[in-house]
Design a protein around this motif. Sequence first.
Motif, PDB file in Angstrom:
ATOM      1  N   UNK A 149     -67.373  69.857 -22.395  1.00 25.21           N
ATOM      2  CA  UNK A 149     -66.390  69.551 -21.343  1.00 25.21           C
ATOM      3  C   UNK A 149     -66.569  68.141 -20.815  1.00 25.21           C
ATOM      4  N   UNK A 150     -67.818  67.730 -20.663  1.00 24.20           N
ATOM      5  CA  UNK A 150     -68.109  66.371 -20.190  1.00 24.20           C
ATOM      6  C   UNK A 150     -67.614  65.341 -21.190  1.00 24.20           C
ATOM      7  N   UNK A 151     -67.881  65.589 -22.455  1.00 24.57           N
ATOM      8  CA  UNK A 151     -67.434  64.660 -23.500  1.00 24.57           C
ATOM      9  C   UNK A 151     -65.906  64.580 -23.538  1.00 24.57           C
ATOM     10  N   UNK A 152     -65.261  65.725 -23.387  1.00 22.99           N
ATOM     11  CA  UNK A 152     -63.791  65.766 -23.378  1.00 22.99           C
ATOM     12  C   UNK A 152     -63.239  64.949 -22.215  1.00 22.99           C
ATOM     13  N   UNK A 153     -63.822  65.123 -21.043  1.00 17.67           N
ATOM     14  CA  UNK A 153     -63.377  64.400 -19.851  1.00 17.67           C
ATOM     15  C   UNK A 153     -63.591  62.901 -20.004  1.00 17.67           C
ATOM     16  N   UNK A 154     -64.714  62.518 -20.572  1.00 20.55           N
ATOM     17  CA  UNK A 154     -65.002  61.097 -20.770  1.00 20.55           C
ATOM     18  C   UNK A 154     -64.013  60.457 -21.731  1.00 20.55           C
ATOM     19  N   UNK A 155     -63.592  61.214 -22.722  1.00 21.51           N
ATOM     20  CA  UNK A 155     -62.661  60.668 -23.710  1.00 21.51           C
ATOM     21  C   UNK A 155     -61.234  60.568 -23.173  1.00 21.51           C
ATOM     22  N   UNK A 156     -60.770  61.616 -22.464  1.00 19.40           N
ATOM     23  CA  UNK A 156     -59.358  61.671 -22.098  1.00 19.40           C
ATOM     24  C   UNK A 156     -59.075  61.302 -20.641  1.00 19.40           C
ATOM     25  N   UNK A 157     -60.103  61.280 -19.811  1.00 21.34           N
ATOM     26  CA  UNK A 157     -60.015  60.785 -18.422  1.00 21.34           C
ATOM     27  C   UNK A 157     -59.181  61.665 -17.481  1.00 21.34           C
TER      28      UNK A 157
END
Length: 420
Positions: free
Chosen positions: A226-234
């Motif tokens: 989830x953290x990686x997803x948020x970092x990628x898509x903002x």
Amino acid sequence: MKKILTAGLLVIASAAPLSFADCVADLSVTDAQQAYQQGMNLEAQGQLWDAINKYDVAQGYVCEDGGNPVAKQALTKAIALGSKQGKLEEQKGNLFKDGKPAGAFQWYEKGSHFAAADKVLVAALKKAPTNMQLSAFAQEHFKVRAQDYFKANNKTAISMTGGYTLDPTFDPYVVSLPPTNIERLLNSYSTLLPDAYLQAFAKLEQQKDAIKPGDMMGAMSLQQASTQFQQQWKTDRVEDIRKAFDEAHSWTQQIRDYKEADVWRAKIDQARLAHADRISKSYSGTVKLVESALEFYRQLDKEEQISALEKKARNYADQAMAAAQYQRASDFYSLIGDYDKEEQARAKIEAQRDQMAKDAEMGSAAQIAEMQKMYSDPEKIQQLQKQAQEMQKQLEEQRKKGASAEYQKETDELEDELGL
């Protein structure tokens, strides 16, 4: 009613004499004189915006014989102050600001420099063409400017500032802003919501649904994903799309031609429908995405599509129940309004939580029993006592070494001070 009689009042005045009681005044002669004096006092104190507003008040229409005795002086003061401060704010780049410090437009407009006000308003719009509030203001502003009554109502001010002609390019530019912005927002769809985002989001939701109750490693893995997803898509791109459609629809309210506005609303509806169809076709297994599609189908009253997508959602919910994925089942049932089935799924969730609590309690009881068993064994107690004594001995030795080193340091420092 400021500065000059409206055309309507002029017609009435020529048709029949008005009595004093029938006159609709902005203020009395005394009020006008007081406002003018207050304006001069404020200007002398450097409170310039307050001053020009008082000058504006002092130009109001009065009913007494002889009219407003200070109107022309107040207008002269406002013209000078508006010109000076408008140029200063324009040089600073403060083109439009409704408040303190006021923008160049506000100063020019209050000082009756209408051509200059128009120019900086358009300049402000060209700096921020997506500013919906500024555009809305400009739509009304230039619509009024184009009316014959504008010049009639401001005849004296226009003659004292050197005349006024509306720039023929300004109103067409302002009128073009709403459709331009609608087109921009509709064209942003594929960039805001690419397949890569939808695929990554659906995968993340599948990972969440697959976690079993009490699976700490699975929960940690989901948190990392989830953290990686948020970092990628903002940002939440599904929410971004909803906002883009809503903003596009809001822009249609500024289109003056009703038929043209309806055409653009139809285009927005087509874009919403295309979005819902895309989700329904390729991403109907993800609750939040299905929610987005159903929202637009329902807005557009697409009963056939609603029924088909709700049927898919029910199948996914039933499958989730069979797989003990009760949260996923509950979400899908809620989405389609099957609250009885949703309640059943929630009951299963509560049962899982109760069982986890019991398991945790049993685990704690087992640990306590093991400790009691250990402390009831004389040999274990002796071992623990010996370990404690050894640890205490080591700590004491470390303390002595530390104290000795500190003492030696202080001794060396004293000898250095004494020159020994």
